[in-house]
Write a protein that holds these residues in place. Sequence first.
Motif, PDB file in Angstrom:
ATOM      1  N   ALA A  42      -9.943   7.399   2.886  1.00  9.13           N
ATOM      2  CA  ALA A  42     -10.477   6.106   2.426  1.00  9.13           C
ATOM      3  C   ALA A  42      -9.400   5.034   2.299  1.00  9.13           C
ATOM      4  O   ALA A  42      -9.653   3.864   2.611  1.00  9.13           O
ATOM      5  CB  ALA A  42     -11.179   6.307   1.076  1.00  9.13           C
ATOM      6  N   VAL A  43      -8.188   5.411   1.869  1.00  8.55           N
ATOM      7  CA  VAL A  43      -7.221   4.357   1.522  1.00  8.55           C
ATOM      8  C   VAL A  43      -5.913   4.362   2.309  1.00  8.55           C
ATOM      9  O   VAL A  43      -5.174   3.375   2.267  1.00  8.55           O
ATOM     10  CB  VAL A  43      -6.887   4.376   0.007  1.00  8.55           C
ATOM     11  CG1 VAL A  43      -8.143   4.267  -0.831  1.00  8.55           C
ATOM     12  CG2 VAL A  43      -6.100   5.622  -0.389  1.00  8.55           C
ATOM     13  N   ALA A  44      -5.577   5.448   3.001  1.00 10.34           N
ATOM     14  CA  ALA A  44      -4.290   5.478   3.722  1.00 10.34           C
ATOM     15  C   ALA A  44      -4.268   4.356   4.759  1.00 10.34           C
ATOM     16  O   ALA A  44      -5.309   4.023   5.330  1.00 10.34           O
ATOM     17  CB  ALA A  44      -4.107   6.826   4.423  1.00 10.34           C
ATOM     18  N   PRO A  45      -3.105   3.757   5.007  1.00 14.91           N
ATOM     19  CA  PRO A  45      -3.033   2.669   5.984  1.00 14.91           C
ATOM     20  C   PRO A  45      -3.697   3.007   7.320  1.00 14.91           C
ATOM     21  O   PRO A  45      -4.347   2.149   7.911  1.00 14.91           O
ATOM     22  CB  PRO A  45      -1.515   2.455   6.133  1.00 14.91           C
ATOM     23  CG  PRO A  45      -0.978   2.807   4.785  1.00 14.91           C
ATOM     24  CD  PRO A  45      -1.811   3.959   4.300  1.00 14.91           C
ATOM     25  N   LEU A  46      -3.576   4.245   7.799  1.00 14.79           N
ATOM     26  CA  LEU A  46      -4.205   4.593   9.077  1.00 14.79           C
ATOM     27  C   LEU A  46      -5.688   4.951   8.922  1.00 14.79           C
ATOM     28  O   LEU A  46      -6.366   5.260   9.904  1.00 14.79           O
ATOM     29  CB  LEU A  46      -3.451   5.756   9.751  1.00 14.79           C
ATOM     30  CG  LEU A  46      -2.009   5.457  10.199  1.00 14.79           C
ATOM     31  CD1 LEU A  46      -1.387   6.670  10.897  1.00 14.79           C
ATOM     32  CD2 LEU A  46      -1.953   4.251  11.128  1.00 14.79           C
ATOM     33  N   ARG A  47      -6.203   4.950   7.656  1.00 21.33           N
ATOM     34  CA  ARG A  47      -7.631   5.243   7.368  1.00 21.33           C
ATOM     35  C   ARG A  47      -8.088   6.574   7.966  1.00 21.33           C
ATOM     36  O   ARG A  47      -9.207   6.699   8.466  1.00 21.33           O
ATOM     37  CB  ARG A  47      -8.547   4.126   7.906  1.00 21.33           C
ATOM     38  CG  ARG A  47      -8.348   2.786   7.221  1.00 21.33           C
ATOM     39  CD  ARG A  47      -8.867   2.805   5.768  1.00 21.33           C
ATOM     40  NE  ARG A  47      -8.871   1.475   5.198  1.00 21.33           N
ATOM     41  CZ  ARG A  47      -7.781   0.865   4.714  1.00 21.33           C
ATOM     42  NH1 ARG A  47      -6.608   1.468   4.707  1.00 21.33           N
ATOM     43  NH2 ARG A  47      -7.892  -0.353   4.213  1.00 21.33           N
TER      44      ARG A  47
ATOM     45  N   HIS B 109       8.143  11.230   5.732  1.00 22.08           N
ATOM     46  CA  HIS B 109       6.703  11.370   5.491  1.00 22.08           C
ATOM     47  C   HIS B 109       5.894  11.307   6.788  1.00 22.08           C
ATOM     48  O   HIS B 109       6.084  10.402   7.596  1.00 22.08           O
ATOM     49  CB  HIS B 109       6.209  10.259   4.562  1.00 22.08           C
ATOM     50  CG  HIS B 109       6.786  10.338   3.182  1.00 22.08           C
ATOM     51  ND1 HIS B 109       8.010   9.788   2.858  1.00 22.08           N
ATOM     52  CD2 HIS B 109       6.319  10.916   2.055  1.00 22.08           C
ATOM     53  CE1 HIS B 109       8.267  10.025   1.574  1.00 22.08           C
ATOM     54  NE2 HIS B 109       7.263  10.713   1.060  1.00 22.08           N
ATOM     55  N   VAL B 110       5.000  12.274   6.942  1.00 22.57           N
ATOM     56  CA  VAL B 110       4.010  12.234   8.033  1.00 22.57           C
ATOM     57  C   VAL B 110       2.672  12.322   7.327  1.00 22.57           C
ATOM     58  O   VAL B 110       2.124  13.413   7.101  1.00 22.57           O
ATOM     59  CB  VAL B 110       4.203  13.410   9.009  1.00 22.57           C
ATOM     60  CG1 VAL B 110       3.145  13.375  10.116  1.00 22.57           C
ATOM     61  CG2 VAL B 110       5.597  13.377   9.629  1.00 22.57           C
ATOM     62  N   ASP B 111       2.162  11.177   6.863  1.00 21.01           N
ATOM     63  CA  ASP B 111       1.029  11.205   5.929  1.00 21.01           C
ATOM     64  C   ASP B 111       0.063  10.046   6.136  1.00 21.01           C
ATOM     65  O   ASP B 111      -0.623   9.635   5.192  1.00 21.01           O
ATOM     66  CB  ASP B 111       1.556  11.198   4.482  1.00 21.01           C
ATOM     67  CG  ASP B 111       2.322   9.923   4.151  1.00 21.01           C
ATOM     68  OD1 ASP B 111       2.547   9.097   5.061  1.00 21.01           O
ATOM     69  OD2 ASP B 111       2.710   9.740   2.980  1.00 21.01           O
ATOM     70  N   ALA B 112       0.030   9.500   7.350  1.00 20.56           N
ATOM     71  CA  ALA B 112      -0.849   8.368   7.664  1.00 20.56           C
ATOM     72  C   ALA B 112      -0.533   7.159   6.775  1.00 20.56           C
ATOM     73  O   ALA B 112      -1.361   6.270   6.612  1.00 20.56           O
ATOM     74  CB  ALA B 112      -2.327   8.761   7.560  1.00 20.56           C
ATOM     75  N   GLY B 113       0.670   7.152   6.175  1.00 22.57           N
ATOM     76  CA  GLY B 113       1.105   6.010   5.369  1.00 22.57           C
ATOM     77  C   GLY B 113       0.714   6.086   3.898  1.00 22.57           C
ATOM     78  O   GLY B 113       1.023   5.175   3.114  1.00 22.57           O
ATOM     79  N   TYR B 114       0.083   7.177   3.478  1.00 23.35           N
ATOM     80  CA  TYR B 114      -0.468   7.254   2.114  1.00 23.35           C
ATOM     81  C   TYR B 114       0.604   6.991   1.037  1.00 23.35           C
ATOM     82  O   TYR B 114       0.354   6.310   0.053  1.00 23.35           O
ATOM     83  CB  TYR B 114      -1.100   8.636   1.896  1.00 23.35           C
ATOM     84  CG  TYR B 114      -1.853   8.769   0.604  1.00 23.35           C
ATOM     85  CD1 TYR B 114      -3.121   8.194   0.467  1.00 23.35           C
ATOM     86  CD2 TYR B 114      -1.313   9.444  -0.476  1.00 23.35           C
ATOM     87  CE1 TYR B 114      -3.818   8.308  -0.736  1.00 23.35           C
ATOM     88  CE2 TYR B 114      -2.006   9.557  -1.678  1.00 23.35           C
ATOM     89  CZ  TYR B 114      -3.257   8.991  -1.792  1.00 23.35           C
ATOM     90  OH  TYR B 114      -3.944   9.096  -2.970  1.00 23.35           O
ATOM     91  N   SER B 115       1.812   7.537   1.261  1.00 19.96           N
ATOM     92  CA  SER B 115       2.863   7.400   0.236  1.00 19.96           C
ATOM     93  C   SER B 115       3.447   5.986   0.191  1.00 19.96           C
ATOM     94  O   SER B 115       4.222   5.672  -0.717  1.00 19.96           O
ATOM     95  CB  SER B 115       3.980   8.410   0.500  1.00 19.96           C
ATOM     96  OG  SER B 115       4.545   8.174   1.776  1.00 19.96           O
ATOM     97  N   ALA B 116       3.068   5.134   1.158  1.00 20.07           N
ATOM     98  CA  ALA B 116       3.650   3.791   1.202  1.00 20.07           C
ATOM     99  C   ALA B 116       2.861   2.792   0.364  1.00 20.07           C
ATOM    100  O   ALA B 116       3.302   1.651   0.180  1.00 20.07           O
ATOM    101  CB  ALA B 116       3.697   3.308   2.653  1.00 20.07           C
ATOM    102  N   ILE B 117       1.701   3.206  -0.145  1.00 20.60           N
ATOM    103  CA  ILE B 117       0.848   2.219  -0.823  1.00 20.60           C
ATOM    104  C   ILE B 117       0.652   2.562  -2.309  1.00 20.60           C
ATOM    105  O   ILE B 117       0.864   3.698  -2.719  1.00 20.60           O
ATOM    106  CB  ILE B 117      -0.548   2.139  -0.146  1.00 20.60           C
ATOM    107  CG1 ILE B 117      -1.240   3.504  -0.191  1.00 20.60           C
ATOM    108  CG2 ILE B 117      -0.419   1.641   1.285  1.00 20.60           C
ATOM    109  CD1 ILE B 117      -2.708   3.456   0.172  1.00 20.60           C
ATOM    110  N   VAL B 118       0.245   1.584  -3.075  1.00 19.33           N
ATOM    111  CA  VAL B 118      -0.123   1.801  -4.474  1.00 19.33           C
ATOM    112  C   VAL B 118      -1.555   2.307  -4.465  1.00 19.33           C
ATOM    113  O   VAL B 118      -2.440   1.660  -3.909  1.00 19.33           O
ATOM    114  CB  VAL B 118      -0.026   0.491  -5.280  1.00 19.33           C
ATOM    115  CG1 VAL B 118      -0.510   0.716  -6.716  1.00 19.33           C
ATOM    116  CG2 VAL B 118       1.395  -0.041  -5.261  1.00 19.33           C
ATOM    117  N   THR B 119      -1.780   3.513  -5.038  1.00 19.80           N
ATOM    118  CA  THR B 119      -3.143   4.078  -4.975  1.00 19.80           C
ATOM    119  C   THR B 119      -3.780   4.117  -6.368  1.00 19.80           C
ATOM    120  O   THR B 119      -3.105   4.049  -7.370  1.00 19.80           O
ATOM    121  CB  THR B 119      -3.125   5.497  -4.397  1.00 19.80           C
ATOM    122  OG1 THR B 119      -2.173   6.269  -5.130  1.00 19.80           O
ATOM    123  CG2 THR B 119      -2.740   5.494  -2.952  1.00 19.80           C
TER     124      THR B 119
END
Length: 259
Positions: free
Chosen positions: A215-220, A249-259
């Motif tokens: 739902a929220v990772a930059p790559l959705r 990180h190989v995580d669709a960008g999840y760790s790069a955003i404020v969640t």
Amino acid sequence: MKLLENKIGLVFGLANDRSIAWHIARNAIEHGATCGFPYLSGEKMERRVRKTLEDGGVAAPWLYPCDVSRDDDLDSLFSAAAKHFGRLDFVVHSIAYADREYLQPGTFAETPRAAFAQALDISVYSLLAVARRAQPLMTSGGSILTLSYYGAEKAASGYNVMGVAKAALESAVRYLAVDLGPQGIRVNSLSAGPCRTLSAMAVGGIDDILTRVEAVAPLRRNIETDEVGKAAVYLLSDLSSGVTGETHHVDAGYSAIVT
Ligand code: NAD
């Protein structure tokens, strides 16, 4: 272009065709690497690992039983690997364990001393134990790679003692990088987004985590395990010759955003 031509490595942690270790090995072999496979001792496990490799097109794989919590197993493995391969260029440490009873939301404070020590022993100390024995075989330098998760950096519901273990693992990567760097041995960690493997299924609430990432990772979307394998080829190969002590990180960008 084959990035791992003439490179020889050990890949720890292959249990079945969902294992991150299998996806790393498959990509490494496609890039020309020769791999040996230490597996958690037991006949059933040996059959499963052999079948995964043979079904995946790896003919006559070199397998060796090794419970990484036992020093004797590690000594025997590395002496057999030295005889069989002569040298090593890389090691993949794709191993973790914690009693699933304490991988449920709300149980972290209940973790008994023995369960905590076992999780840290198998999931973290084993990296030092493996690196120490691999070092004399890495005569032309080398690359050691382990697997982490974002639960090392932020509290992830249900990840509990494994999050503490991953934080220690990422720190151990930095200290090992300092010790082994002068011999040209690089040590890095790949922090993977959630993948549906046997180990991941032990973490309570994994389905919620996968839904949230999508739902929220930059790559959705969630990552494919194959994407961890592809990034591993970079970290094992000379393409990353200047990189050590790093968590990638190989995580669709999840760790790069404020969640
Ligand atoms: P997996 O269950 O396929 O692999 C875990 C491996 O650890 C198995 O092969 C198991 O036999 C091995 N192992 C456990 N105890 C051992 C011992 N005492 N001695 C030797 N081997 C032992 O699951 P996976 O998801 O592929 O896990 C591989 C690594 O990736 C782990 O470090 C895990 O924490 C990490 N990781 C997984 C995810 C995910 O979502 N699946 C995400 C980030 C990081």
